[in-house]
Write a protein that holds these residues in place. Structure first.
Motif, PDB file in Angstrom:
ATOM      1  N   GLY A   3     -10.140  -5.548  -4.380  1.00  0.00           N
ATOM      2  CA  GLY A   3     -10.020  -7.208  -4.177  1.00  0.00           C
ATOM      3  C   GLY A   3     -11.365  -7.686  -4.805  1.00  0.00           C
ATOM      4  O   GLY A   3     -12.333  -7.303  -4.342  1.00  0.00           O
ATOM      5  N   THR A   4     -10.829  -8.752  -5.365  1.00  0.00           N
ATOM      6  CA  THR A   4     -12.267  -9.587  -5.865  1.00  0.00           C
ATOM      7  C   THR A   4     -12.777 -10.229  -4.343  1.00  0.00           C
ATOM      8  O   THR A   4     -11.940 -10.381  -3.486  1.00  0.00           O
ATOM      9  N   PRO A   5     -13.877 -10.942  -4.206  1.00  0.00           N
ATOM     10  CA  PRO A   5     -14.131 -11.382  -3.022  1.00  0.00           C
ATOM     11  C   PRO A   5     -13.207 -12.502  -2.758  1.00  0.00           C
ATOM     12  O   PRO A   5     -12.783 -12.621  -1.627  1.00  0.00           O
ATOM     13  N   GLU A   6     -12.364 -12.993  -3.523  1.00  0.00           N
ATOM     14  CA  GLU A   6     -11.345 -14.106  -3.523  1.00  0.00           C
ATOM     15  C   GLU A   6     -10.074 -13.433  -2.573  1.00  0.00           C
ATOM     16  O   GLU A   6      -9.684 -13.982  -1.345  1.00  0.00           O
ATOM     17  N   HIS A   7      -9.844 -12.217  -2.904  1.00  0.00           N
ATOM     18  CA  HIS A   7      -8.948 -11.439  -2.199  1.00  0.00           C
ATOM     19  C   HIS A   7      -9.140 -11.270  -0.805  1.00  0.00           C
ATOM     20  O   HIS A   7      -8.227 -10.980  -0.019  1.00  0.00           O
ATOM     21  N   LEU A   8     -10.602 -10.906  -0.844  1.00  0.00           N
ATOM     22  CA  LEU A   8     -10.832 -10.414   0.839  1.00  0.00           C
ATOM     23  C   LEU A   8     -10.976 -11.632   1.766  1.00  0.00           C
ATOM     24  O   LEU A   8     -11.241 -11.340   2.784  1.00  0.00           O
ATOM     25  N   LYS A   9     -10.841 -12.864   1.297  1.00  0.00           N
ATOM     26  CA  LYS A   9     -11.215 -13.891   2.081  1.00  0.00           C
ATOM     27  C   LYS A   9      -9.944 -14.101   3.105  1.00  0.00           C
ATOM     28  O   LYS A   9      -9.123 -15.132   2.925  1.00  0.00           O
ATOM     29  N   HIS A  10      -9.613 -13.277   3.888  1.00  0.00           N
ATOM     30  CA  HIS A  10      -8.590 -13.209   4.804  1.00  0.00           C
ATOM     31  C   HIS A  10      -8.671 -12.781   5.971  1.00  0.00           C
ATOM     32  O   HIS A  10      -9.679 -11.966   6.279  1.00  0.00           O
ATOM     33  N   PHE A  30      -2.172   1.583  -9.301  1.00  0.00           N
ATOM     34  CA  PHE A  30      -1.462   0.681  -8.166  1.00  0.00           C
ATOM     35  C   PHE A  30      -1.977  -0.553  -8.116  1.00  0.00           C
ATOM     36  O   PHE A  30      -2.071  -1.289  -7.105  1.00  0.00           O
ATOM     37  N   ARG A  31      -3.015  -1.153  -8.860  1.00  0.00           N
ATOM     38  CA  ARG A  31      -3.811  -2.258  -8.714  1.00  0.00           C
ATOM     39  C   ARG A  31      -2.877  -3.346  -8.306  1.00  0.00           C
ATOM     40  O   ARG A  31      -3.112  -4.047  -7.291  1.00  0.00           O
ATOM     41  N   ALA A  32      -1.716  -3.629  -8.989  1.00  0.00           N
ATOM     42  CA  ALA A  32      -0.863  -4.769  -8.531  1.00  0.00           C
ATOM     43  C   ALA A  32      -0.321  -4.690  -7.374  1.00  0.00           C
ATOM     44  O   ALA A  32      -0.445  -5.671  -6.668  1.00  0.00           O
ATOM     45  N   THR A  33       0.102  -3.431  -6.691  1.00  0.00           N
ATOM     46  CA  THR A  33       0.711  -3.341  -5.597  1.00  0.00           C
ATOM     47  C   THR A  33      -0.460  -3.629  -4.605  1.00  0.00           C
ATOM     48  O   THR A  33      -0.180  -4.270  -3.524  1.00  0.00           O
ATOM     49  N   LEU A  34      -1.690  -3.164  -4.625  1.00  0.00           N
ATOM     50  CA  LEU A  34      -2.721  -3.088  -3.842  1.00  0.00           C
ATOM     51  C   LEU A  34      -3.112  -4.601  -3.739  1.00  0.00           C
ATOM     52  O   LEU A  34      -3.370  -5.148  -2.611  1.00  0.00           O
ATOM     53  N   GLU A  35      -3.216  -5.227  -5.101  1.00  0.00           N
ATOM     54  CA  GLU A  35      -3.899  -6.663  -4.815  1.00  0.00           C
ATOM     55  C   GLU A  35      -2.700  -7.571  -4.030  1.00  0.00           C
ATOM     56  O   GLU A  35      -3.358  -8.375  -3.367  1.00  0.00           O
ATOM     57  N   GLU A  36      -1.385  -7.210  -4.275  1.00  0.00           N
ATOM     58  CA  GLU A  36      -0.527  -8.136  -3.613  1.00  0.00           C
ATOM     59  C   GLU A  36      -0.519  -7.822  -2.212  1.00  0.00           C
ATOM     60  O   GLU A  36      -0.827  -8.989  -1.329  1.00  0.00           O
ATOM     61  N   ARG A  52       8.623  -9.161 -10.067  1.00  0.00           N
ATOM     62  CA  ARG A  52       8.369  -9.225  -8.933  1.00  0.00           C
ATOM     63  C   ARG A  52       7.399 -10.520  -8.191  1.00  0.00           C
ATOM     64  O   ARG A  52       7.606 -10.958  -7.363  1.00  0.00           O
ATOM     65  N   MET A  53       6.518 -10.964  -9.246  1.00  0.00           N
ATOM     66  CA  MET A  53       5.700 -12.077  -8.730  1.00  0.00           C
ATOM     67  C   MET A  53       6.574 -13.310  -8.945  1.00  0.00           C
ATOM     68  O   MET A  53       6.375 -14.084  -7.967  1.00  0.00           O
ATOM     69  N   THR A 110       2.783  -0.543   2.912  1.00  0.00           N
ATOM     70  CA  THR A 110       2.491   0.120   1.568  1.00  0.00           C
ATOM     71  C   THR A 110       1.895   1.108   1.491  1.00  0.00           C
ATOM     72  O   THR A 110       1.740   1.697   2.566  1.00  0.00           O
ATOM     73  N   VAL A 111       1.497   1.808   0.453  1.00  0.00           N
ATOM     74  CA  VAL A 111       1.036   3.223   0.234  1.00  0.00           C
ATOM     75  C   VAL A 111      -0.189   3.091   1.043  1.00  0.00           C
ATOM     76  O   VAL A 111      -1.001   2.059   1.248  1.00  0.00           O
TER      77      VAL A 111
END
Ligand SMILES: Nc1nc2c(ncn2[C@@H]2O[C@H](COP(=O)(O)OP(=O)(O)OP(=O)(O)O)[C@@H](O)[C@H]2O)c(=O)[nH]1
Ligand SMILES: [Mg+2]
Length: 472
Positions: free
Chosen positions: A349-356, A307-313, A226-227, A292-293
């Motif tokens: 999300g790591t802080p990086e992920h949440l920088k949106h 579900f980490r991969a799905t949620l992270e995406e 998927r990636m 998503t879910v």
């Protein structure tokens, strides 16, 4: 003994059997006691010792949600009750008197028992099964896992659920007749020989560990594929996130003029990720919109992990649309659901992920009265003046109200974030016309078809002050 028909009047709760809020949040109707193959489930919501006042104020809502979970799993709920525990009994979780009472009820209704508490220990589950003389004693985690097991459709979702179930089973291995690992030959007296039950238990543990490894390996392969596919995407990504049943899939369908995703008035209708192109007329370009879910209070850790991969995406999209149910405004549920989503986003999300960028989409505004709308508009206008308040768009996926504004907002935020170029900065030579829904639109593509990232917004959902206190 209690006649099944009497159960409707037997309730201790002063509220009607499914609570006042039930029909507002979930339209699944209560089904009457056993007329048929629909199995019964007694739902007992636990308010733990030393609970906060807020918890006690919301216990009816929590009970409604628990009943909706049981009904999603295919059970009728003849009896529902709130139990305020003064102390947790280590062996049976609830007191002995209550266990005896439940045994009679379970027998009268031929039901299983759902104790709405995050997790019962393996020992408590085993003891309750034996004392209540029933095979079915479920906690919140096992009910949610069962729903996920029933509803997963894609290979990835199925693997994720299987992995979560495997981890749950591993943490719930226990000896005992009801668990099927009884001590057949005892070590009693001798103290050094493991019984047959012990061996069977050890064997099962090993099997589950191996199964879990195989599943993790398979999942990695699917995720990698998927990636790879994702790398080839050139459009910016937008994710619909939010509590379960708030209308995320309805919004995806409304925004993309499709019926791509199934919509139902029950929790966890969607487990599989769906992505559709969303054309943004104000920018003249498309973004990819993903549904998503949904999230839920006390989402089992096993599921978050699986579900980490799905949620992270989903969380690492270029723009997050946090969908909230505006019809719960003015009730504690509105803030409670926000807090649950925020917690899961932080966990995943790591802080990086949440920088949106996050835009809050308050859906189902068609259910509000005019007076409620006026009050809400006033509060939001006040909140807008504060720099820390998030962007809020009021919409109804049902009546399509607010859709244009939402699409415009998505375009603006993607341009602000540098994920799309504004229409006016693109050269005329880069314009082309494209067809969508049978109509001609102006489309833009940048040089070599790539998006140039100009800047990146670094706003964190958690840094934003939640607009929860709307007194309507
Ligand atoms: N009145 C009203 N109902 C809505 C609106 N949007 C969604 N619904 C209803 O809300 C229920 C849940 O909608 P879904 O789109 O399945 O919600 P979801 O967030 O995708 O739910 P999960 O996939 O279970 O997490 C359905 O019965 C929809 O018809 C709306 O704008 N107004
Ligand atoms: Mg959905």
């Amino acid at each position: 003994s209690i006649e099944p028909a009497q159960l409707w009047s037997w309730q201790r709760a002063t509220k009607p059997i499914l609570g006042d809020n039930f029909h507002r949040n979930y339209s699944i109707r209560p089904q009457k006691v056993p007329s048929a193959p629909v199995p019964n489930c007694i739902v007992l919501h636990i308010t733990p010792p030393r609970s906060t006042l807020e918890d006690r104020l919301q216990e009816e809502d929590f009970l409604d949600e628990a009943c909706a979970l049981a009904q999603t799993l295919g059970y009728a709920v003849p009896v529902r009750e709130i139990l305020r525990l003064r102390a947790i009994h280590p062996k049976t979780f609830i007191g002995k008197g209550k266990v005896v009472e439940l045994r009679g009820l379970l027998r009268a209704t031929d039901a299983i028992l759902f104790i709405n508490t995050p997790r019962l220990t393996a020992l408590q589950q085993r003891n309750l099964k034996e004392l209540c003389q029933t095979e079915g004693v479920k906690d919140r985690i096992s009910v949610i896992l069962d729903i996920f097991g029933q509803r997963a459709r894609t290979m990835e979702a199925k693997l994720q659920v299987e992995l979560a179930q495997c981890k749950y089973a591993l943490s719930h291995l226990v000896r005992g007749a009801s668990a099927g690992y009884e001590q057949q030959r005892g070590a009693s007296g001798t103290g050094f020989m493991a019984g047959g039950g012990e061996k069977a238990l050890e064997l099962r543990r090993r099997q589950l560990r191996e199964q879990s490894k195989v599943l993790q390996h398979k999942l990695k392969t699917v995720e990698k594929r998927r990636m790879e596919q994702r790398k080839h995407r050139r459009q910016p990504t937008v994710s619909l996130l939010g509590y379960t049943n708030v209308g995320k899939s309805s919004l995806l369908n409304a925004l993309t003029h499709s019926h791509a995703v199934s919509v139902e008035d029950r929790p966890f209708e969607t487990l599989d990720t769906t992505t559709r192109a969303l054309f943004l007329p104000s920018v003249g370009a498309s973004a990819l919109l993903t549904d998503t879910v949904g999230f839920i209070r006390q989402l089992p850790l096993e599921l978050v992990a699986a579900f980490r991969a799905t949620l992270e995406e989903a969380v690492s999209a270029d723009l997050l649309l946090h969908v909230r149910d505006a019809s719960t405004l003015g009730t504690p549920l509105f803030a409670e659901q926000y807090a649950s989503v925020d917690k899961i986003l932080r966990d995943v999300g790591t802080p990086e992920h949440l920088k949106h960028s996050v835009v809050e989409v308050w859906n189902k505004v068609d259910l509000l009265t005019n007076k409620q709308r006026d009050q809400m508009a006033r509060v939001l206008a006040g909140a807008k003046r504060e720099a820390s308040s998030p962007d809020v768009v009021l919409v109804s996926a049902q009546t399509k109200e607010g859709m244009r504004e939402l699409v415009r907002m998505i375009g603006d935020r993607l341009v602000e974030g540098g994920f799309l170029q504004p229409a006016e900065t693109r050269g005329a030579d880069k314009k082309s016309s494209c067809e969508k829904d049978g109509k001609k639109h102006m489309c833009y593509s940048d040089e070599e078809g790539k998006q140039e990232v100009l800047s990146s917004r670094t706003e964190n959902m958690s840094n934003k002050k939640a607009v929860n206190e709307v007194d309507v």
